[in-house]
Design an enzyme around this catalytic site. Structure first.
Site, short mmCIF file in Angstrom:
data_model
loop_
_atom_site.label_atom_id
_atom_site.label_comp_id
_atom_site.label_asym_id
_atom_site.label_seq_id
_atom_site.Cartn_x
_atom_site.Cartn_y
_atom_site.Cartn_z
N ASP A 258 -6.14 8.34 -1.77
CA ASP A 258 -5.27 9.19 -2.58
C ASP A 258 -4.13 8.37 -3.15
O ASP A 258 -3.69 7.40 -2.53
CB ASP A 258 -4.72 10.36 -1.75
N TYR B 283 6.13 12.76 -7.46
CA TYR B 283 5.91 13.35 -6.14
C TYR B 283 6.98 12.90 -5.14
O TYR B 283 7.42 13.66 -4.28
CB TYR B 283 4.51 13.00 -5.62
N ARG C 226 -15.28 16.06 6.16
CA ARG C 226 -13.85 16.31 6.22
C ARG C 226 -13.50 17.07 7.50
O ARG C 226 -12.49 16.79 8.14
CB ARG C 226 -13.41 17.11 5.00
N ARG D 126 -13.00 12.92 -8.86
CA ARG D 126 -13.15 13.75 -7.66
C ARG D 126 -14.61 14.04 -7.30
O ARG D 126 -14.91 15.12 -6.76
CB ARG D 126 -12.39 15.07 -7.81
N ARG E 20 -14.49 18.82 -2.42
CA ARG E 20 -14.80 20.05 -1.69
C ARG E 20 -15.91 20.89 -2.29
O ARG E 20 -16.42 21.80 -1.63
CB ARG E 20 -13.51 20.90 -1.58
O1 CP3 Z 1 -11.66 10.73 -7.79
C1 CP3 Z 1 -11.91 10.64 -6.57
O2 CP3 Z 1 -12.72 11.36 -5.99
C2 CP3 Z 1 -11.25 9.54 -5.76
C3 CP3 Z 1 -10.31 9.99 -4.77
C4 CP3 Z 1 -9.06 10.64 -5.28
C5 CP3 Z 1 -8.45 11.76 -4.64
N1 CP3 Z 1 -7.27 11.99 -5.27
C6 CP3 Z 1 -9.00 12.49 -3.51
C7 CP3 Z 1 -8.41 13.80 -3.14
C8 CP3 Z 1 -8.24 10.27 -6.34
C9 CP3 Z 1 -8.44 9.19 -7.39
C10 CP3 Z 1 -7.10 11.12 -6.31
C11 CP3 Z 1 -5.99 10.99 -7.27
C12 CP3 Z 1 -4.85 11.88 -7.15
N2 CP3 Z 1 -4.31 12.43 -6.04
C13 CP3 Z 1 -4.06 12.25 -8.26
C14 CP3 Z 1 -4.25 11.79 -9.68
C15 CP3 Z 1 -5.41 12.43 -10.34
C16 CP3 Z 1 -5.24 13.91 -10.58
O3 CP3 Z 1 -6.02 14.66 -9.96
O4 CP3 Z 1 -4.36 14.30 -11.36
C17 CP3 Z 1 -3.05 13.10 -7.78
C18 CP3 Z 1 -1.98 13.77 -8.62
C19 CP3 Z 1 -3.20 13.19 -6.38
C20 CP3 Z 1 -2.34 13.90 -5.39
C21 CP3 Z 1 -3.07 14.96 -4.70
N3 CP3 Z 1 -4.07 14.74 -3.78
C22 CP3 Z 1 -2.88 16.34 -4.80
C23 CP3 Z 1 -1.90 17.01 -5.72
C24 CP3 Z 1 -3.78 16.94 -3.92
C25 CP3 Z 1 -3.88 18.41 -3.57
C26 CP3 Z 1 -4.60 19.19 -4.61
C27 CP3 Z 1 -5.99 19.47 -4.14
O5 CP3 Z 1 -6.93 19.28 -4.93
O6 CP3 Z 1 -6.13 19.93 -3.00
C28 CP3 Z 1 -4.56 15.92 -3.33
C29 CP3 Z 1 -5.65 16.09 -2.34
C30 CP3 Z 1 -6.94 15.40 -2.62
N4 CP3 Z 1 -7.09 14.12 -3.07
C31 CP3 Z 1 -8.23 15.94 -2.38
C32 CP3 Z 1 -9.15 14.93 -2.69
C33 CP3 Z 1 -10.65 15.00 -2.56
C34 CP3 Z 1 -8.52 17.31 -1.78
C35 CP3 Z 1 -8.22 17.20 -0.33
C36 CP3 Z 1 -9.06 18.05 0.56
O7 CP3 Z 1 -10.20 17.66 0.89
O8 CP3 Z 1 -8.55 19.09 0.98
#
Ligand code: CP3
Length: 343
Positions: A73, A150, A36, A23, A27
């Site tokens: 994602d 999911y 964003r 990540r 944010r």
């Molecule tokens: O690592 C990276 O930066 C690469 C991009 C990436 C994202 N999500 C961006 C993201 C990767 C590799 C993921 C993987 C992901 N997404 C997983 C597996 C890894 C982990 O964290 O366990 C899972 C379970 C998801 C599903 C997901 N996406 C959830 C549950 C959420 C909401 C939780 C949150 O943090 O808000 C997301 C959103 C998400 N994916 C964000 C980002 C940067 C935040 C979104 C935003 O900008 O509001």
């Protein structure tokens, strides 16, 4: 010269480990929040190649990490298979659910995914042209079990209860969903490799909730099948597997799946992992992300301790899970300085 992270993935012990962060585009960075806001919402950011490439590059410019991870994602794959997907601000993802044979039959086949996912491949092509020569480009997908949790629940769940319930009640439907996701993930990752990804990572965030034979059938076997298919086409393309919270099942995971590197969450001790996991090859990890919120001497000492524990073998420095939005960007620089201070 070969990129540092590719040398570690090939098993080389380096004087200081290469670094990137899960990540790392997120944010906690003001420049991410700005882009964003320009995109409007999270999914528009994922599907607009110029903006997705921009946020991927932001942490590279700011910190000089050794790798950039594609901004996308894991839930784009269910969407590409026909599920409705939206992200509620502050609440996480919401999906239409797959719990019956009819709903499963209503999904699109593996061949259809590229219609939705082609902007992701375009993001990778932009990045290959824009990244500095010493920075490796990482592509990724969710592992079938984690993505299925999911799709079955329609949202994130603390214990993956709905997925476990379907597995118990209708194993045929559950297994068919895992198989479809395995096939789609192979095609998705192959397309990422062809678009320029130099390393691929498989995120199995909920692997730790599978035990015994379920772990073998739904974490290990799909990873093995995906990695075998990738290696058949791209024998030299390294793969990182992240069976998060696998605990003792981290041991032997690389050998059993063919992964070149196992990513460790922060629930396993670096000392244990050095002797039980790193003996088979490269490991990645495993600083607790909370240290980037709290900082101070604990951050520096814990970073040094992890680097030391893994200094006898191949290691990629990373967190045990994604950096959180409340992290202090200055603490990221302190972590990097502590990793690289020996060089
Ligand atoms: O690592 C990276 O930066 C690469 C991009 C990436 C994202 N999500 C961006 C993201 C990767 C590799 C993921 C993987 C992901 N997404 C997983 C597996 C890894 C982990 O964290 O366990 C899972 C379970 C998801 C599903 C997901 N996406 C959830 C549950 C959420 C909401 C939780 C949150 O943090 O808000 C997301 C959103 C998400 N994916 C964000 C980002 C940067 C935040 C979104 C935003 O900008 O509001």
């Amino acid at each position: 010269m070969t990129k540092k992270i590719l040398r570690a993935l090939a098993g080389e012990t380096l004087p200081t480990p290469p670094i990137w962060m899960m990540r790392q585009a997120g944010r906690y960075l003001p420049e991410y929040r700005e882009t964003r806001a320009k995109a409007g919402d999270f999914l528009s950011l994922c599907y607009t190649p110029e903006l997705a490439a921009e946020v991927t590059l932001q942490p590279i410019r700011r910190y000089g990490f050794d790798a950039a991870i594609l901004f996308a994602d894991i839930l784009l794959v269910p969407q590409a298979l026909g599920c409705d997907l939206r992200f509620e601000t502050g609440e996480g993802p919401r999906l239409s659910t797959i719990t019956t044979p009819a709903e499963l039959a209503g999904l699109k086949g593996r061949d259809a995914i590229h219609d939705t996912l082609s902007p992701v491949y375009e993001t990778l092509r932009i990045l290959r042209g824009a990244l500095p020569g010493d920075v490796a480009l990482i592509g990724f997908a969710g592992a079938p079990w984690t993505v299925a949790t999911y799709m079955i629940a329609g949202r994130g769940t603390p214990d993956q209860g709905p997925a476990h319930a379907l597995k118990a009640a209708d194993r045929a439907t559950f297994s068919a969903l895992i198989d479809l996701l395995t096939d789609a993930t192979i095609d998705y990752l192959l397309a990422q490799a062809e678009a320029g990804a130099e390393v691929l990572k498989l995120f199995d965030s909920w692997a730790g909730s599978l035990s015994g034979a379920d772990f073998d059938d739904f974490a290990l076997a799909p990873a093995r099948r995906i990695i075998a298919a990738l290696k058949a086409r791209h024998p030299d393309l390294p793969v990182i597997a992240f069976p998060r919270e696998a605990g003792p099942r981290y041991e032997g995971f690389a050998k059993a799946t063919g992964a070149d590197c196992v990513a460790l969450d922060n629930s396993v001790s670096a000392g244990w992992a050095a002797s039980h996991v790193q003996k088979d090859g490269c490991v990645q990890g495993n600083l607790a992300p909370g240290h980037l919120v709290t900082g101070g001497t604990a951050l520096v000492e814990e970073t040094r301790r992890i680097v030391r524990a893994f200094s006898g073998g191949a290691h990629i420095f990373n967190l045990g899970h994604g950096i959180t939005p409340d992290a202090d960007p200055d603490n990221v620089q302190r972590m990097i300085d502590a990793v690289r201070e020996g060089s």
